[in-house]
Design a protein around this motif. Structure first.
Motif, PDB file in Angstrom:
ATOM      1  N   PHE A  43      17.163 -23.856 -46.031  1.00  0.00           N
ATOM      2  CA  PHE A  43      15.696 -23.839 -46.057  1.00  0.00           C
ATOM      3  C   PHE A  43      15.216 -22.814 -45.045  1.00  0.00           C
ATOM      4  O   PHE A  43      15.675 -22.796 -43.899  1.00  0.00           O
ATOM      5  CB  PHE A  43      15.118 -25.205 -45.679  1.00  0.00           C
ATOM      6  CG  PHE A  43      15.404 -26.287 -46.676  1.00  0.00           C
ATOM      7  CD1 PHE A  43      14.619 -26.433 -47.808  1.00  0.00           C
ATOM      8  CD2 PHE A  43      16.458 -27.162 -46.483  1.00  0.00           C
ATOM      9  CE1 PHE A  43      14.883 -27.433 -48.730  1.00  0.00           C
ATOM     10  CE2 PHE A  43      16.730 -28.163 -47.395  1.00  0.00           C
ATOM     11  CZ  PHE A  43      15.940 -28.305 -48.519  1.00  0.00           C
ATOM     12  N   ASN A  44      14.300 -21.973 -45.454  1.00  0.00           N
ATOM     13  CA  ASN A  44      13.623 -21.020 -44.581  1.00  0.00           C
ATOM     14  C   ASN A  44      12.181 -21.497 -44.465  1.00  0.00           C
ATOM     15  O   ASN A  44      11.467 -21.541 -45.459  1.00  0.00           O
ATOM     16  CB  ASN A  44      13.667 -19.606 -45.168  1.00  0.00           C
ATOM     17  CG  ASN A  44      15.092 -19.150 -45.390  1.00  0.00           C
ATOM     18  OD1 ASN A  44      15.910 -19.211 -44.495  1.00  0.00           O
ATOM     19  ND2 ASN A  44      15.392 -18.720 -46.605  1.00  0.00           N
ATOM     20  N   CYS A  45      11.776 -21.833 -43.271  1.00  0.00           N
ATOM     21  CA  CYS A  45      10.470 -22.455 -43.034  1.00  0.00           C
ATOM     22  C   CYS A  45       9.661 -21.566 -42.094  1.00  0.00           C
ATOM     23  O   CYS A  45       9.682 -21.764 -40.867  1.00  0.00           O
ATOM     24  CB  CYS A  45      10.664 -23.848 -42.455  1.00  0.00           C
ATOM     25  SG  CYS A  45      11.942 -24.822 -43.290  1.00  0.00           S
ATOM     26  N   GLU A  55       6.496 -21.174 -41.415  1.00  0.00           N
ATOM     27  CA  GLU A  55       5.176 -21.552 -40.911  1.00  0.00           C
ATOM     28  C   GLU A  55       5.227 -22.745 -39.967  1.00  0.00           C
ATOM     29  O   GLU A  55       4.292 -23.533 -39.885  1.00  0.00           O
ATOM     30  CB  GLU A  55       4.252 -21.853 -42.084  1.00  0.00           C
ATOM     31  CG  GLU A  55       4.046 -20.648 -42.987  1.00  0.00           C
ATOM     32  CD  GLU A  55       3.217 -20.948 -44.215  1.00  0.00           C
ATOM     33  OE1 GLU A  55       2.954 -22.136 -44.505  1.00  0.00           O
ATOM     34  OE2 GLU A  55       2.836 -19.986 -44.893  1.00  0.00           O
ATOM     35  N   PHE A  56       6.313 -22.871 -39.201  1.00  0.00           N
ATOM     36  CA  PHE A  56       6.446 -23.995 -38.279  1.00  0.00           C
ATOM     37  C   PHE A  56       5.509 -23.801 -37.090  1.00  0.00           C
ATOM     38  O   PHE A  56       5.387 -22.709 -36.548  1.00  0.00           O
ATOM     39  CB  PHE A  56       7.889 -24.096 -37.779  1.00  0.00           C
ATOM     40  CG  PHE A  56       8.117 -25.242 -36.836  1.00  0.00           C
ATOM     41  CD1 PHE A  56       8.316 -26.521 -37.323  1.00  0.00           C
ATOM     42  CD2 PHE A  56       8.125 -25.042 -35.465  1.00  0.00           C
ATOM     43  CE1 PHE A  56       8.529 -27.587 -36.460  1.00  0.00           C
ATOM     44  CE2 PHE A  56       8.339 -26.094 -34.598  1.00  0.00           C
ATOM     45  CZ  PHE A  56       8.546 -27.376 -35.090  1.00  0.00           C
ATOM     46  N   THR A  82       9.786 -19.456 -37.253  1.00  0.00           N
ATOM     47  CA  THR A  82      10.483 -19.666 -38.508  1.00  0.00           C
ATOM     48  C   THR A  82      11.662 -20.556 -38.170  1.00  0.00           C
ATOM     49  O   THR A  82      12.421 -20.264 -37.239  1.00  0.00           O
ATOM     50  CB  THR A  82      10.974 -18.351 -39.122  1.00  0.00           C
ATOM     51  OG1 THR A  82       9.838 -17.535 -39.433  1.00  0.00           O
ATOM     52  CG2 THR A  82      11.771 -18.597 -40.398  1.00  0.00           C
ATOM     53  N   TYR A 100      15.091 -22.165 -39.573  1.00  0.00           N
ATOM     54  CA  TYR A 100      16.134 -22.066 -40.595  1.00  0.00           C
ATOM     55  C   TYR A 100      16.988 -23.321 -40.512  1.00  0.00           C
ATOM     56  O   TYR A 100      17.493 -23.665 -39.441  1.00  0.00           O
ATOM     57  CB  TYR A 100      17.012 -20.834 -40.358  1.00  0.00           C
ATOM     58  CG  TYR A 100      16.255 -19.537 -40.439  1.00  0.00           C
ATOM     59  CD1 TYR A 100      15.995 -18.932 -41.663  1.00  0.00           C
ATOM     60  CD2 TYR A 100      15.794 -18.913 -39.287  1.00  0.00           C
ATOM     61  CE1 TYR A 100      15.288 -17.736 -41.741  1.00  0.00           C
ATOM     62  CE2 TYR A 100      15.088 -17.724 -39.349  1.00  0.00           C
ATOM     63  CZ  TYR A 100      14.842 -17.139 -40.574  1.00  0.00           C
ATOM     64  OH  TYR A 100      14.141 -15.961 -40.652  1.00  0.00           O
ATOM     65  N   SER A 111      12.709 -31.632 -50.572  1.00  0.00           N
ATOM     66  CA  SER A 111      12.044 -30.507 -49.905  1.00  0.00           C
ATOM     67  C   SER A 111      10.568 -30.751 -49.580  1.00  0.00           C
ATOM     68  O   SER A 111      10.091 -30.276 -48.549  1.00  0.00           O
ATOM     69  CB  SER A 111      12.196 -29.227 -50.729  1.00  0.00           C
ATOM     70  OG  SER A 111      11.609 -29.378 -51.996  1.00  0.00           O
ATOM     71  N   LYS A 112       9.842 -31.466 -50.409  1.00  0.00           N
ATOM     72  CA  LYS A 112       8.434 -31.715 -50.083  1.00  0.00           C
ATOM     73  C   LYS A 112       8.329 -32.617 -48.851  1.00  0.00           C
ATOM     74  O   LYS A 112       7.484 -32.394 -47.981  1.00  0.00           O
ATOM     75  CB  LYS A 112       7.689 -32.340 -51.255  1.00  0.00           C
ATOM     76  CG  LYS A 112       6.198 -32.492 -50.981  1.00  0.00           C
ATOM     77  CD  LYS A 112       5.432 -32.922 -52.199  1.00  0.00           C
ATOM     78  CE  LYS A 112       3.947 -32.972 -51.927  1.00  0.00           C
ATOM     79  NZ  LYS A 112       3.203 -33.360 -53.143  1.00  0.00           N
ATOM     80  N   LEU A 125      10.483 -32.696 -46.488  1.00  0.00           N
ATOM     81  CA  LEU A 125      10.851 -31.838 -45.362  1.00  0.00           C
ATOM     82  C   LEU A 125       9.659 -30.998 -44.913  1.00  0.00           C
ATOM     83  O   LEU A 125       9.390 -30.865 -43.719  1.00  0.00           O
ATOM     84  CB  LEU A 125      12.029 -30.938 -45.729  1.00  0.00           C
ATOM     85  CG  LEU A 125      12.500 -29.977 -44.641  1.00  0.00           C
ATOM     86  CD1 LEU A 125      13.020 -30.730 -43.418  1.00  0.00           C
ATOM     87  CD2 LEU A 125      13.564 -29.041 -45.188  1.00  0.00           C
ATOM     88  N   LYS A 126       8.929 -30.470 -45.878  1.00  0.00           N
ATOM     89  CA  LYS A 126       7.735 -29.677 -45.558  1.00  0.00           C
ATOM     90  C   LYS A 126       6.714 -30.515 -44.789  1.00  0.00           C
ATOM     91  O   LYS A 126       6.181 -30.085 -43.757  1.00  0.00           O
ATOM     92  CB  LYS A 126       7.102 -29.136 -46.839  1.00  0.00           C
ATOM     93  CG  LYS A 126       5.790 -28.395 -46.615  1.00  0.00           C
ATOM     94  CD  LYS A 126       5.158 -27.953 -47.903  1.00  0.00           C
ATOM     95  CE  LYS A 126       4.470 -29.101 -48.574  1.00  0.00           C
ATOM     96  NZ  LYS A 126       3.596 -28.720 -49.685  1.00  0.00           N
ATOM     97  N   LEU A 142       8.045 -31.243 -41.216  1.00  0.00           N
ATOM     98  CA  LEU A 142       7.875 -30.102 -40.315  1.00  0.00           C
ATOM     99  C   LEU A 142       6.405 -29.920 -39.937  1.00  0.00           C
ATOM    100  O   LEU A 142       6.095 -29.572 -38.801  1.00  0.00           O
ATOM    101  CB  LEU A 142       8.451 -28.834 -40.948  1.00  0.00           C
ATOM    102  CG  LEU A 142       9.973 -28.831 -41.116  1.00  0.00           C
ATOM    103  CD1 LEU A 142      10.420 -27.604 -41.905  1.00  0.00           C
ATOM    104  CD2 LEU A 142      10.678 -28.911 -39.782  1.00  0.00           C
TER     105      LEU A 142
END
Length: 165
Positions: free
Chosen positions: A47-49, A51-52, A66, A68, A80-81, A83-84, A87
């Motif tokens: 996962f590449n995030c 907008e943390f 970002t 990772y 994944s939702k 996880l979003k 975060l």
């Protein structure tokens, strides 16, 4: 078997909902998982995030990064939702960069018990310094335990060119 049965998706409650409540303070209970249909295979999920956001615990100013996340699943995968949303729950959480990365990793270990996981935070500079904490874990008693040690020893030996992100 094609697709997933309702029983396999019983723990997934956030995906597909139009109206979702956002938690503005740290909340690991948001995380959800579902069964890995291929536990006999070793494979990475990444996962590449980009907008943390969290808060500096001293000044209250926002920190941006970002994050990772890469892991080798065992019996479970993270949805994944969830996880979003998890975060996002760091948005008003005051902790140092290193703490955020380790908290994320430990929460995912608790949820998933993965074979291997690594979390890398690439934070934007504040005061002319960027901080990029990295944490990893390999399941004890497996070759992933050794892989985690080796990965940590050789982590970032060839760092990328920094251009203030």
């Amino acid at each position: 078997m094609n697709g997933r049965s309702k029983q396999e998706l019983a723990g997934v409650t956030l995906l597909g909902k139009q109206k979702v409540s956002y938690s503005y303070s740290y909340n690991p209970d948001i995380l959800e998982s579902f069964a890995n249909k291929h536990p006999e295979n070793d494979y990475f999920v990444k996962f590449n995030c980009p907008e943390f956001t969290s808060l500096c615990p001293m000044t209250g100013q926002p920190d941006f990064a970002t994050i990772y996340i890469a892991y080798v699943p065992d019996k479970l995968l993270v949805e994944s939702k969830s996880l979003k949303l998890y975060l996002f729950s760091f948005r008003n959480h005051g902790d140092f960069h290193e703490d955020c990365v380790n908290i994320i990793m430990k929460d995912l270990i608790k949820l998933l018990s993965p074979k291997y996981i690594e979390v890398w935070g690439k934070f934007t500079p504040r005061g002319g310094i960027s901080i990029d904490p990295y944490a990893n874990y390999g399941k004890q008693g497996t070759h992933w335990e050794k892989a985690a040690t080796e990965r940590l020893l050789w982590h970032d030996m060839y760092p990328e060119k920094i251009d203030n992100r």
